[in-house]
Scaffold this active site. Sequence first.
Site, PDB file in Angstrom:
ATOM      1  N   ASP A 345       0.860  -1.194   0.000  1.00  0.00           N
ATOM      2  CA  ASP A 345       0.000   0.000   0.000  1.00  0.00           C
ATOM      3  C   ASP A 345       0.892   1.237   0.000  1.00  0.00           C
ATOM      4  O   ASP A 345       1.031   1.917   1.014  1.00  0.00           O
ATOM      5  CB  ASP A 345      -0.910  -0.030   1.234  1.00  0.00           C
ATOM      6  CG  ASP A 345      -1.842   1.170   1.308  1.00  0.00           C
ATOM      7  OD1 ASP A 345      -1.981   1.888   0.293  1.00  0.00           O
ATOM      8  OD2 ASP A 345      -2.432   1.402   2.376  1.00  0.00           O
ATOM      9  N   CYS A 371      -3.911   4.788  -3.864  1.00  0.00           N
ATOM     10  CA  CYS A 371      -4.718   6.003  -3.931  1.00  0.00           C
ATOM     11  C   CYS A 371      -4.460   6.740  -5.243  1.00  0.00           C
ATOM     12  O   CYS A 371      -4.862   7.892  -5.394  1.00  0.00           O
ATOM     13  CB  CYS A 371      -4.425   6.914  -2.738  1.00  0.00           C
ATOM     14  SG  CYS A 371      -2.697   7.444  -2.631  1.00  0.00           S
TER      15      CYS A 371
END
Length: 413
Positions: A345, A371
Site C-alpha cells: 500500500d 490512492c
Amino acid sequence: METLRIERVGGQGDGVAQTPAGPVFASLTLPGETVRGRVIDGRAEEIEILSPSPDRVAPVSPQYGDCGGCSLQHWASGPYLEWKREQVRLALARERIETEIDPTVATPPGTRRRLALHARRGADGRAVLGFKARRSWRLVEVRECPIADPRLVRAFPALAQVADAFLEHPKSAPTLHVTWTLTGLDVDVTGVERRSGGLSADARTRAVAAARRADVARLSLAGETLMAARQPQVMFGPATVALPAGGFLQAVPEAEAAMVERAVAAVKGAKKVADLFCGAGTFTFPLATVAPVIAADASDAGIAALKAGVKTAKGMKAISAEARDLFRRPMTPFDLKGCEAVVFDPPRAGAIEQTAQIAATRAGVVVGVSCNPQTFARDARVLIDAGFRLERVTPVDQFLWSTHVELVGVFRR
C-alpha cells in the site's frame, strides 16, 4: 460569451466541451448540459447552466461552488460512482491492462475522521479555519462539512481557538491535521514559520491551554508532542494501536474496512504474508488473523506503534516488523523468502522499485492497494510482465465527491 455542450467529465472533475479551438473545461458541469460562459485559455468562466443534466442534484454543503473540496457534489450517486470506476479503467488501459473492475464501493457522508484544516487570520482578527477555495489560495471558512464526522464539525470553534496561537508569525500558514480517534481528537499542526525561531514559549503555552479547553487528546507540532492528555488510539483488526503523532491513518473507517476485507480474503490459505508500506498496521493485524506477517515501513514511529499494538491482541499469528525505506532499500526476494502472499500500500508515487522485487519472488498472490490509479497501473504492468494476472480491481470512494479514487487490485500467478 460562448454556448457550450458538455460531453464528459475529465479526470480533474471539470466538464469538457469540444470546440473547433479545442477542449474547453467548465467547472461544476455535467455530461449532456448546455452552458454559457466566457472562454479564456481553454476554460469557461462565469458559467450559466442553460440546460441542466437529469443527473444534477442539489448540493448539500453551504460552501459548495466556493470551497475546492467537493468538486462533484452536484452529481447523482449512480453516474458519479460509475465515473470513478471509469477512471480506473482508463488508467489501466493506458498500460494495456484489461481486467474485471467491480462497481465502486461507496462511502456515506459524515464519516470522514481525518481533515486538514487550514488556519488564517480573518479581517476581524480572529482565527479562521477552512479549506482552500476552488483554483485559489484563498481560504473558505468552514462551519459545516457534510463529509466530515459530526464530532469533528462540532469541534471547529474550539479548534479555531487552538489555531490562534499558531498564527503568531505573519508568515505562518498553519494546517491542523485533525483526526478523530477512540480517545478523542488528535491534532498535529504543520506550516508554522521556523526561520524566525519557530513558535515562542508564550504561544506554545496558549496553544496547550486552548487544546485542554477543547478536550483535545493530543496536540503536536510537526510530530513533536506539545500536550498529551490521552494517548490517541485506533483499532486495526483485533489490536488497539497508539497512533503516532502526525502518523498516517485511512481517512474513512468504512473505506478502510472495505479495503482490508478484500486484502484478507485474497491471501487466505497463504502460510506467510508480507505487508509492505504497512504504516502502524492497518492491514498487518487483520492479515495476522490468517497467517504470520512480515511488516515493513519507513516510519520508525509507525513500526514502534505496530510492535506495541501486538501486545494488545489475542488470537493472531506471529508478526515481525522492520523500519525500512522501501524506496531506497526495497524488500528483496531473499527478505520475502517463504511469503506466499504480499500486500503493498504505497504512497501516491507508487512503488516501482519494490514492485520489481515482488515480481521476482515466489509469491502466488499479490494485493496492491493504491490512492493513485495511474501509478497503480504502472506497477501492475511490472507484475503482469513477470507472469501475474490482474484478477480484479475494486475502486473505493474514500474521498467523497472528490476526483480521488482508491482501489484494491488482486494479482495471481
